[in-house]
Design a protein around this motif. Structure first.
Motif, PDB file in Angstrom:
ATOM      1  N   ILE A 283     -24.349 -42.221 -12.810  1.00  0.00           N
ATOM      2  CA  ILE A 283     -25.181 -41.256 -12.080  1.00  0.00           C
ATOM      3  C   ILE A 283     -24.476 -40.880 -10.785  1.00  0.00           C
ATOM      4  N   ARG A 284     -24.111 -39.596 -10.655  1.00  0.00           N
ATOM      5  CA  ARG A 284     -23.459 -39.122  -9.428  1.00  0.00           C
ATOM      6  C   ARG A 284     -24.466 -39.060  -8.279  1.00  0.00           C
ATOM      7  N   SER A 285     -25.627 -38.491  -8.567  1.00  0.00           N
ATOM      8  CA  SER A 285     -26.696 -38.405  -7.573  1.00  0.00           C
ATOM      9  C   SER A 285     -27.974 -37.974  -8.289  1.00  0.00           C
ATOM     10  N   VAL A 286     -29.064 -38.068  -7.553  1.00  0.00           N
ATOM     11  CA  VAL A 286     -30.359 -37.610  -8.035  1.00  0.00           C
ATOM     12  C   VAL A 286     -30.931 -36.706  -6.949  1.00  0.00           C
ATOM     13  N   ARG A 287     -31.431 -35.549  -7.349  1.00  0.00           N
ATOM     14  CA  ARG A 287     -31.994 -34.592  -6.389  1.00  0.00           C
ATOM     15  C   ARG A 287     -33.495 -34.484  -6.589  1.00  0.00           C
ATOM     16  N   TRP A 288     -34.240 -34.685  -5.537  1.00  0.00           N
ATOM     17  CA  TRP A 288     -35.703 -34.615  -5.512  1.00  0.00           C
ATOM     18  C   TRP A 288     -36.091 -33.178  -5.205  1.00  0.00           C
ATOM     19  N   VAL A 289     -36.861 -32.516  -6.068  1.00  0.00           N
ATOM     20  CA  VAL A 289     -37.280 -31.133  -5.843  1.00  0.00           C
ATOM     21  C   VAL A 289     -38.769 -30.980  -6.146  1.00  0.00           C
TER      22      VAL A 289
ATOM     23  N   TRP B 179     -41.216 -30.196 -22.962  1.00  0.00           N
ATOM     24  CA  TRP B 179     -40.030 -30.851 -23.528  1.00  0.00           C
ATOM     25  C   TRP B 179     -38.940 -29.814 -23.719  1.00  0.00           C
ATOM     26  N   GLY B 180     -37.720 -30.143 -23.385  1.00  0.00           N
ATOM     27  CA  GLY B 180     -36.591 -29.268 -23.669  1.00  0.00           C
ATOM     28  C   GLY B 180     -36.048 -28.572 -22.439  1.00  0.00           C
ATOM     29  N   SER B 181     -35.421 -27.421 -22.667  1.00  0.00           N
ATOM     30  CA  SER B 181     -34.754 -26.681 -21.605  1.00  0.00           C
ATOM     31  C   SER B 181     -35.064 -25.193 -21.715  1.00  0.00           C
ATOM     32  N   GLY B 182     -35.190 -24.567 -20.564  1.00  0.00           N
ATOM     33  CA  GLY B 182     -35.373 -23.120 -20.539  1.00  0.00           C
ATOM     34  C   GLY B 182     -34.121 -22.404 -20.076  1.00  0.00           C
ATOM     35  N   ASP B 183     -33.147 -23.161 -19.557  1.00  0.00           N
ATOM     36  CA  ASP B 183     -31.934 -22.539 -19.015  1.00  0.00           C
ATOM     37  C   ASP B 183     -30.640 -23.179 -19.527  1.00  0.00           C
ATOM     38  N   PHE B 184     -30.744 -24.111 -20.448  1.00  0.00           N
ATOM     39  CA  PHE B 184     -29.598 -24.809 -21.031  1.00  0.00           C
ATOM     40  C   PHE B 184     -28.804 -25.622 -19.996  1.00  0.00           C
ATOM     41  N   VAL B 185     -29.405 -25.899 -18.849  1.00  0.00           N
ATOM     42  CA  VAL B 185     -28.790 -26.733 -17.826  1.00  0.00           C
ATOM     43  C   VAL B 185     -29.684 -27.936 -17.528  1.00  0.00           C
TER      44      VAL B 185
ATOM     45  N   VAL C  10     -31.174 -35.467 -12.409  1.00  0.00           N
ATOM     46  CA  VAL C  10     -30.141 -36.498 -12.492  1.00  0.00           C
ATOM     47  C   VAL C  10     -28.796 -35.837 -12.783  1.00  0.00           C
ATOM     48  N   ASP C  11     -27.863 -35.945 -11.842  1.00  0.00           N
ATOM     49  CA  ASP C  11     -26.526 -35.360 -11.993  1.00  0.00           C
ATOM     50  C   ASP C  11     -25.599 -36.411 -12.592  1.00  0.00           C
ATOM     51  N   LEU C  12     -25.148 -36.130 -13.819  1.00  0.00           N
ATOM     52  CA  LEU C  12     -24.218 -37.026 -14.511  1.00  0.00           C
ATOM     53  C   LEU C  12     -22.805 -36.453 -14.542  1.00  0.00           C
ATOM     54  N   GLY C  13     -22.589 -35.366 -13.799  1.00  0.00           N
ATOM     55  CA  GLY C  13     -21.275 -34.738 -13.783  1.00  0.00           C
ATOM     56  C   GLY C  13     -21.025 -33.858 -14.998  1.00  0.00           C
ATOM     57  N   ARG C  14     -22.066 -33.524 -15.693  1.00  0.00           N
ATOM     58  CA  ARG C  14     -21.970 -32.662 -16.876  1.00  0.00           C
ATOM     59  C   ARG C  14     -22.826 -31.423 -16.666  1.00  0.00           C
TER      60      ARG C  14
END
Length: 112
Positions: free
Chosen positions: A34-40, A52-58, A76-80
């Motif tokens: 885990i590179r970092s976690v961003r709270w939004v 469930w799933g993705s609306g932006d493929f990110v 959760v930023d995994l560098g991907r």
């Protein structure tokens, strides 16, 4: 082990239950990955209505039927390219647990 209905912090990894479509199996992430976690803030525009799933493929949201009633998301930023997005029942507690395992937790919008 710290346990939310959908999220678990073990001694060695962060586990996101009901992550993979269509079977709902768990995603296991060693803390070191885990590179970092961003709270939004969680709003309809940031996935608040997505079950469930993705609306932006990110951003990938694991299955969580109670997400529309929650107010905070942790990205959760995994560098991907694809980033898991979790909506814990107690975001402060999860942020504290992740920090205790050496994960950086940031608040607010990303800096580009």
């Amino acid at each position: 082990m710290d346990d939310d209905d959908l999220l678990v912090c073990t001694d060695t990894e962060f586990v996101i239950r009901r992550s993979y479509f269509p079977l709902g199996s768990a995603k296991r992430i060693p803390y070191a990955r885990i590179r970092s976690v961003r709270w939004v803030p969680l709003t309809p525009l940031t996935g608040g209505l997505r079950i469930w799933g993705s609306g932006d493929f990110v951003h990938w949201f694991p299955l969580d039927g109670s997400r529309p009633r929650k107010q905070v998301a942790l990205i959760v930023d995994l560098g991907r390219r694809v980033k898991p997005v979790v909506t814990p029942a107690d975001p402060e507690r999860l942020a504290d647990r992740l920090t205790a395992h050496g994960v950086e937790v940031r608040r607010g919008a990303p800096t580009h």
